[in-house]
Design a protein around this motif. Structure first.
Motif, PDB file in Angstrom:
ATOM      1  N   LEU A   1      23.609  48.400  -1.037  1.00 13.38           N
ATOM      2  CA  LEU A   1      22.621  48.321   0.046  1.00 13.38           C
ATOM      3  C   LEU A   1      22.416  49.682   0.701  1.00 13.38           C
ATOM      4  O   LEU A   1      21.287  50.048   1.057  1.00 13.38           O
ATOM      5  N   ILE A   2      23.498  50.441   0.860  1.00 16.53           N
ATOM      6  CA  ILE A   2      23.389  51.790   1.410  1.00 16.53           C
ATOM      7  C   ILE A   2      22.581  52.677   0.468  1.00 16.53           C
ATOM      8  O   ILE A   2      21.761  53.498   0.899  1.00 16.53           O
ATOM      9  N   ASN A   3      22.806  52.497  -0.836  1.00 14.62           N
ATOM     10  CA  ASN A   3      22.061  53.266  -1.827  1.00 14.62           C
ATOM     11  C   ASN A   3      20.569  52.954  -1.756  1.00 14.62           C
ATOM     12  O   ASN A   3      19.722  53.851  -1.837  1.00 14.62           O
ATOM     13  N   VAL A   4      20.237  51.667  -1.590  1.00 16.09           N
ATOM     14  CA  VAL A   4      18.831  51.268  -1.462  1.00 16.09           C
ATOM     15  C   VAL A   4      18.220  51.908  -0.211  1.00 16.09           C
ATOM     16  O   VAL A   4      17.103  52.438  -0.257  1.00 16.09           O
TER      17      VAL A   4
ATOM     18  N   VAL B   1      16.600  59.412   9.859  1.00 17.54           N
ATOM     19  CA  VAL B   1      15.423  60.292   9.895  1.00 17.54           C
ATOM     20  C   VAL B   1      14.164  59.474   9.639  1.00 17.54           C
ATOM     21  O   VAL B   1      13.165  59.599  10.358  1.00 17.54           O
ATOM     22  N   ALA B   2      14.210  58.624   8.605  1.00 19.69           N
ATOM     23  CA  ALA B   2      13.052  57.793   8.274  1.00 19.69           C
ATOM     24  C   ALA B   2      12.716  56.841   9.412  1.00 19.69           C
ATOM     25  O   ALA B   2      11.537  56.652   9.753  1.00 19.69           O
ATOM     26  N   ALA B   3      13.732  56.237  10.019  1.00 23.63           N
ATOM     27  CA  ALA B   3      13.512  55.300  11.126  1.00 23.63           C
ATOM     28  C   ALA B   3      12.853  56.006  12.312  1.00 23.63           C
ATOM     29  O   ALA B   3      11.955  55.445  12.965  1.00 23.63           O
ATOM     30  N   LEU B   4      13.277  57.233  12.591  1.00 20.60           N
ATOM     31  CA  LEU B   4      12.690  58.000  13.688  1.00 20.60           C
ATOM     32  C   LEU B   4      11.224  58.302  13.408  1.00 20.60           C
ATOM     33  O   LEU B   4      10.358  58.146  14.286  1.00 20.60           O
TER      34      LEU B   4
ATOM     35  N   THR C   1      26.070  58.105   9.450  1.00 25.49           N
ATOM     36  CA  THR C   1      26.321  57.958  10.873  1.00 25.49           C
ATOM     37  C   THR C   1      26.346  56.465  11.183  1.00 25.49           C
ATOM     38  O   THR C   1      25.405  55.746  10.830  1.00 25.49           O
ATOM     39  N   LEU C   2      27.449  56.024  11.787  1.00 27.71           N
ATOM     40  CA  LEU C   2      27.615  54.595  12.082  1.00 27.71           C
ATOM     41  C   LEU C   2      27.506  53.740  10.813  1.00 27.71           C
ATOM     42  O   LEU C   2      27.028  52.603  10.840  1.00 27.71           O
ATOM     43  N   GLY C   3      27.929  54.313   9.702  1.00 30.07           N
ATOM     44  CA  GLY C   3      27.939  53.569   8.440  1.00 30.07           C
ATOM     45  C   GLY C   3      26.629  53.558   7.691  1.00 30.07           C
ATOM     46  O   GLY C   3      26.553  53.016   6.579  1.00 30.07           O
ATOM     47  N   LEU C   4      25.583  54.158   8.274  1.00 32.30           N
ATOM     48  CA  LEU C   4      24.275  54.199   7.618  1.00 32.30           C
ATOM     49  C   LEU C   4      23.942  55.631   7.218  1.00 32.30           C
ATOM     50  O   LEU C   4      24.344  56.589   7.878  1.00 32.30           O
ATOM     51  N   PRO C   5      23.175  55.797   6.124  1.00 37.74           N
ATOM     52  CA  PRO C   5      22.816  57.149   5.665  1.00 37.74           C
ATOM     53  C   PRO C   5      22.027  57.906   6.718  1.00 37.74           C
ATOM     54  O   PRO C   5      21.181  57.332   7.408  1.00 37.74           O
TER      55      PRO C   5
END
Length: 327
Positions: free
Chosen positions: A52-55, A179-182, A170-174
């Motif tokens: 899931l992290i890779n996705v 960056v994309a979320a921002l 960061t906090l377990g997420l890539p």
């Protein structure tokens, strides 16, 4: 005295089915959930945290391109050269880092170059009236060639430069996902709450009416294409940080088509005037999950290209039929 018959009648409560239908992008969301359930049943590896992290890491680059493309398409524009812009950005940045340039200077030069490409596209489309599809497709072909020239058709490694961005968490997420979320959040805010965003919808709805309404169409279109270029550059840096190298085929048309498919699947009108970042996010996730599932099921990568093309065609036809149905 007001008679009871003149009193406004309370509106009947919406039925559960009506409330369900009012959920934005319900059909797309249902398809995504169905694919996730199918993948979870067919392979245990899908719900593995590492997978899931890779996705999430893989779809982040497409999401940044798709964000810029959504805003541009809402205004009736199109940029098929964003993937080529990514290719040139990765090539230039890789060469600079491999030759000892500092990371800060490399990032500044790469982003400035990508903005310049976007502004050139905007100038051609705005001042020559060449169709955006034709102008940016020509630019895409040119940029793909330039990228190959910059790296001389070889793979250029950047070693551990940008590794914190590309592979850090960061906090377990890539970090790439943050960056994309921002970028997606800022784009959504601009589209919904700013004058610039509202003007983009107006230009996409009817450019002549927007001009007569006092909107500076020329300025806004140049800004939109420049922004698309800037986000292409950012996506290029993100892709380079993830791959740690620039190679022939990095970025390019395949990446561009995936972003276009995601935006169109998400409901953004090809004719302009309609689109949401929420729909684009669902489109990006759908294509990312489908590609991941095909990999996990060990289905040929050729089918991934087929699936993207097929989904894009179906979404374009549905988009057109929906547009006609409103007239």
């Amino acid at each position: 005295m007001t008679s009871p018959s003149t009193l406004a009648k309370p509106k009947p409560a919406a039925s559960p089915l009506a409330r369900l239908r009012s959920i934005p992008h319900l059909g797309l969301l249902a398809v995504l959930i169905a694919i996730v359930i199918f993948a979870s049943v067919r392979t245990d590896a899908f719900l593995n945290p590492n997978n899931l992290i890779n996705v999430a890491r893989q779809v982040s680059v497409v999401a940044v391109i798709a964000a810029g493309l959504t805003l541009l398409m809402v205004a009736g524009g199109m940029d098929f050269s964003m993937g080529g812009n990514v290719a040139v950005t990765t090539a230039v940045a890789a060469q600079m880092l491999s030759h000892g340039w500092s990371t800060a200077v490399t990032l500044a030069v790469s982003i400035a170059l990508s903005i310049a490409v976007g502004l050139v596209n905007g100038a051609v489309v705005t001042f020559t009236r060449v169709a955006p599809f034709v102008a940016t497709l020509a630019t895409a072909t040119l940029l793909d060639g330039v990228a190959l020239l910059v790296i001389d058709g070889m793979s250029i490694s950047i070693d551990d430069h940008l590794s914190t961005l590309g592979n850090g968490k960061t906090l377990g997420l890539p970090n790439l996902t943050f960056v994309a979320a921002l970028v997606l959040a800022v784009t959504a805010f601009v589209m919904r709450y700013t004058t610039f965003g509202r003007d983009a919808f107006a230009i996409g709805g009817n450019e002549d009416v927007a001009r007569l309404s006092g909107i500076n169409v020329v300025r806004d279109k140049l800004l939109l294409y420049g922004l698309a270029g800037a986000l292409s550059g950012l996506a290029g840096i993100m892709l380079l940080s993830r791959l740690a190298a620039s190679s022939p085929g990095t970025g390019g048309l395949q990446l561009q088509l995936t972003a276009v498919a995601a935006v169109v699947i998400g409901g953004t009108s090809l004719a302009g005037g309609k689109g949401t970042i929420g729909g684009t996010i669902l489109g990006v996730l759908l294509l990312g999950v489908v590609a991941n599932v095909l990999n996990l099921l060990q289905i040929s990568s050729y089918y991934q290209q087929i699936s993207v093309g097929a989904v894009l065609l179906v979404a374009a036809v549905a988009n057109l039929m929906q547009s006609r149905g409103k007239h």
